[in-house]
Design a protein around this motif. Sequence first.
Motif, PDB file in Angstrom:
ATOM      1  N   PHE A 102       1.017  -1.177  -0.055  1.00 30.71           N
ATOM      2  CA  PHE A 102       0.360  -0.103   0.075  1.00 30.71           C
ATOM      3  C   PHE A 102       0.904   1.143  -0.004  1.00 30.71           C
ATOM      4  CE2 PHE A 102      -2.027  -3.446   2.512  1.00 30.71           C
ATOM      5  CZ  PHE A 102      -2.931  -3.767   1.752  1.00 30.71           C
ATOM      6  N   LEU A 103       0.402   2.426  -0.775  1.00 26.34           N
ATOM      7  CA  LEU A 103       1.307   3.407  -1.070  1.00 26.34           C
ATOM      8  C   LEU A 103       0.877   4.547  -0.097  1.00 26.34           C
ATOM      9  CD1 LEU A 103       3.209   5.259  -2.515  1.00 26.34           C
ATOM     10  CD2 LEU A 103       1.295   6.087  -3.952  1.00 26.34           C
ATOM     11  N   ARG A 104       1.707   4.836   0.842  1.00 25.38           N
ATOM     12  CA  ARG A 104       1.372   5.863   1.924  1.00 25.38           C
ATOM     13  C   ARG A 104       2.131   7.027   1.551  1.00 25.38           C
ATOM     14  NH1 ARG A 104       1.731   1.142   4.659  1.00 25.38           N
ATOM     15  NH2 ARG A 104      -0.400   0.340   5.810  1.00 25.38           N
ATOM     16  N   VAL A 105       1.341   8.150   1.197  1.00 23.61           N
ATOM     17  CA  VAL A 105       2.057   9.536   0.840  1.00 23.61           C
ATOM     18  C   VAL A 105       1.461  10.769   1.488  1.00 23.61           C
ATOM     19  CG1 VAL A 105       2.700   8.593  -1.446  1.00 23.61           C
ATOM     20  CG2 VAL A 105       0.826   9.775  -1.126  1.00 23.61           C
ATOM     21  N   LEU A 106       2.073  11.694   1.638  1.00 26.67           N
ATOM     22  CA  LEU A 106       1.534  13.003   2.145  1.00 26.67           C
ATOM     23  C   LEU A 106       0.735  13.673   1.060  1.00 26.67           C
ATOM     24  CD1 LEU A 106       4.628  14.748   3.956  1.00 26.67           C
ATOM     25  CD2 LEU A 106       2.458  13.410   4.962  1.00 26.67           C
ATOM     26  N   THR A 114       7.790  12.080  -4.196  1.00 30.54           N
ATOM     27  CA  THR A 114       7.800  11.010  -3.527  1.00 30.54           C
ATOM     28  C   THR A 114       8.616   9.802  -3.736  1.00 30.54           C
ATOM     29  OG1 THR A 114       5.096  11.183  -3.382  1.00 30.54           O
ATOM     30  CG2 THR A 114       5.879   8.965  -3.014  1.00 30.54           C
ATOM     31  N   ILE A 115       9.012   9.597  -5.029  1.00 30.34           N
ATOM     32  CA  ILE A 115      10.058   8.455  -5.121  1.00 30.34           C
ATOM     33  C   ILE A 115      11.620   8.953  -4.911  1.00 30.34           C
ATOM     34  CG2 ILE A 115      10.786   9.411  -7.888  1.00 30.34           C
ATOM     35  CD1 ILE A 115      10.029   6.305  -8.591  1.00 30.34           C
ATOM     36  N   CYS A 116      11.580  10.328  -4.855  1.00 29.86           N
ATOM     37  CA  CYS A 116      12.961  10.918  -4.254  1.00 29.86           C
ATOM     38  C   CYS A 116      13.013  11.060  -2.743  1.00 29.86           C
ATOM     39  CB  CYS A 116      13.092  12.030  -4.888  1.00 29.86           C
ATOM     40  SG  CYS A 116      13.234  12.283  -6.717  1.00 29.86           S
ATOM     41  N   LEU A 137      11.223   7.166 -12.706  1.00 27.80           N
ATOM     42  CA  LEU A 137       9.918   7.216 -13.034  1.00 27.80           C
ATOM     43  C   LEU A 137       9.453   6.774 -14.651  1.00 27.80           C
ATOM     44  CD1 LEU A 137       8.787  10.675 -11.397  1.00 27.80           C
ATOM     45  CD2 LEU A 137       7.919   8.420 -10.920  1.00 27.80           C
ATOM     46  N   HIS A 138      10.389   7.158 -15.405  1.00 29.24           N
ATOM     47  CA  HIS A 138      10.641   6.602 -16.957  1.00 29.24           C
ATOM     48  C   HIS A 138      10.730   5.358 -17.076  1.00 29.24           C
ATOM     49  CE1 HIS A 138      11.286   6.881 -21.160  1.00 29.24           C
ATOM     50  NE2 HIS A 138      12.333   6.107 -20.884  1.00 29.24           N
ATOM     51  N   ARG A 139      11.706   4.618 -16.155  1.00 26.61           N
ATOM     52  CA  ARG A 139      11.901   3.122 -16.311  1.00 26.61           C
ATOM     53  C   ARG A 139      10.641   2.345 -15.827  1.00 26.61           C
ATOM     54  NH1 ARG A 139      16.642   0.426 -12.705  1.00 26.61           N
ATOM     55  NH2 ARG A 139      16.381  -1.708 -13.446  1.00 26.61           N
ATOM     56  N   THR A 153      -3.925  10.399  -6.636  1.00 28.34           N
ATOM     57  CA  THR A 153      -4.972  10.124  -7.857  1.00 28.34           C
ATOM     58  C   THR A 153      -4.673   9.205  -8.683  1.00 28.34           C
ATOM     59  OG1 THR A 153      -3.557  11.648  -9.120  1.00 28.34           O
ATOM     60  CG2 THR A 153      -4.888  12.742  -7.677  1.00 28.34           C
ATOM     61  N   PHE A 154      -3.455   8.372  -8.501  1.00 30.55           N
ATOM     62  CA  PHE A 154      -3.186   7.350  -9.567  1.00 30.55           C
ATOM     63  C   PHE A 154      -3.726   6.268  -9.433  1.00 30.55           C
ATOM     64  CE2 PHE A 154       1.519   8.887 -10.179  1.00 30.55           C
ATOM     65  CZ  PHE A 154       1.205   9.975 -10.559  1.00 30.55           C
ATOM     66  N   SER A 155      -3.900   5.240 -10.374  1.00 29.65           N
ATOM     67  CA  SER A 155      -4.310   3.932 -10.382  1.00 29.65           C
ATOM     68  C   SER A 155      -3.755   3.056  -9.472  1.00 29.65           C
ATOM     69  CB  SER A 155      -4.546   3.243 -11.936  1.00 29.65           C
ATOM     70  OG  SER A 155      -3.003   3.032 -12.325  1.00 29.65           O
ATOM     71  N   GLY A 156      -4.218   2.093  -9.255  1.00 34.11           N
ATOM     72  CA  GLY A 156      -3.529   0.995  -8.002  1.00 34.11           C
ATOM     73  C   GLY A 156      -2.270   0.689  -8.739  1.00 34.11           C
ATOM     74  N   GLY A 157      -2.283   0.155 -10.075  1.00 33.89           N
ATOM     75  CA  GLY A 157      -0.925  -0.193 -10.579  1.00 33.89           C
ATOM     76  C   GLY A 157       0.186   1.017 -10.548  1.00 33.89           C
ATOM     77  N   GLU A 158      -0.254   2.218 -10.894  1.00 31.37           N
ATOM     78  CA  GLU A 158       0.647   3.001 -10.855  1.00 31.37           C
ATOM     79  C   GLU A 158       1.221   3.604  -9.394  1.00 31.37           C
ATOM     80  OE1 GLU A 158      -1.124   5.825 -14.787  1.00 31.37           O
ATOM     81  OE2 GLU A 158      -1.994   6.041 -12.810  1.00 31.37           O
ATOM     82  N   GLN A 159       0.222   3.557  -8.319  1.00 25.15           N
ATOM     83  CA  GLN A 159       0.775   3.489  -7.086  1.00 25.15           C
ATOM     84  C   GLN A 159       1.977   2.620  -6.716  1.00 25.15           C
ATOM     85  OE1 GLN A 159      -2.651   3.992  -4.317  1.00 25.15           O
ATOM     86  NE2 GLN A 159      -3.216   5.885  -5.045  1.00 25.15           N
ATOM     87  N   GLN A 160       1.666   1.371  -6.941  1.00 30.58           N
ATOM     88  CA  GLN A 160       2.561   0.325  -6.695  1.00 30.58           C
ATOM     89  C   GLN A 160       3.895   0.578  -7.488  1.00 30.58           C
ATOM     90  OE1 GLN A 160       2.521  -1.875  -4.591  1.00 30.58           O
ATOM     91  NE2 GLN A 160       3.738  -3.606  -5.011  1.00 30.58           N
ATOM     92  N   ARG A 161       3.820   1.217  -8.638  1.00 34.24           N
ATOM     93  CA  ARG A 161       5.267   1.523  -9.262  1.00 34.24           C
ATOM     94  C   ARG A 161       5.880   2.453  -8.515  1.00 34.24           C
ATOM     95  NH1 ARG A 161       3.227   2.137 -15.563  1.00 34.24           N
ATOM     96  NH2 ARG A 161       0.972   2.044 -14.397  1.00 34.24           N
ATOM     97  N   ILE A 162       5.115   3.406  -8.084  1.00 37.87           N
ATOM     98  CA  ILE A 162       5.924   4.518  -7.374  1.00 37.87           C
ATOM     99  C   ILE A 162       6.325   3.993  -5.918  1.00 37.87           C
ATOM    100  CG2 ILE A 162       5.344   6.608  -5.944  1.00 37.87           C
ATOM    101  CD1 ILE A 162       5.343   7.064  -9.057  1.00 37.87           C
ATOM    102  N   ASN A 163       5.457   2.956  -5.595  1.00 36.01           N
ATOM    103  CA  ASN A 163       5.878   2.526  -4.254  1.00 36.01           C
ATOM    104  C   ASN A 163       7.407   1.665  -4.401  1.00 36.01           C
ATOM    105  OD1 ASN A 163       5.124   2.422  -1.489  1.00 36.01           O
ATOM    106  ND2 ASN A 163       3.722   0.747  -1.892  1.00 36.01           N
TER     107      ASN A 163
END
Length: 230
Positions: A102-106, A114-116, A137-139, A153-163
């Motif tokens: 689960f992605l937890r962000v401010l 977030t990724i940095c 992010l590109h990768r 605001t991202f989809s579940g898959g996009e959030q998992q990639r950020i995570n």
Amino acid sequence: MNHLLEVHNLYKSFTLHLIDGRTITPVRDVSFTVAAGEHLLIHGRSGLGKTSILKCIYRTYLPTSGAIWFESQHVGRIDLSRAEESVILHLREREIGFCSQFLRVLPRVSALDTICEPLYRQQMDRGEAQAIGEEWLHRLGIAPELWQASPITFSGGEQQRINLGRAFIARPRLLLLDEPTASLDEATRQVVIDMIRAAQAEGTAIISVSHDLSGLGPCADRQWTFQPGR
């Protein structure tokens, strides 16, 4: 073989205050080792305590008993189950990474920031950190027009990639992955597998919990089927 992590006779109990105060012990007498560059895959049906093992190592949970020995570059050999909170926080910043399901962000923090986040905590120059973050992010296939948007605001898959990017970006020596390929399409799943293999090649020890044996199984050095209570 020199082990980066040694788990000895780990127990974790929980008291269910809403159900008569009864105690359950999903993690019972668990022992294993992981070497630098090795990938251990833990699998088994849901609800058995697999994620609790990762959380004990990361010290989100305080183990009930047992020892978790980690060979730290900064503080030497240390038992994570008994280390001071300040030491645990330091190790999380420098040596131990964790990716939950689960992605937890401010709120209102961009995907790039977030990724940095792990690089910022290491006091890396902001411009340098963001250049590395943009590469990740590109990768991971996050479109450039989303880099300044909030991951909320991202989809579940996009959030998992950020995570995942946030876990890998600081190149930790020990990486704990909880269902890392959940919610991902086949192409992105392969990207994650490539990321795991690249991290292993750099010497990162990886412990993953997953039901995706077809995807993660081939890139694991060892697989462990976790049984109820042990």
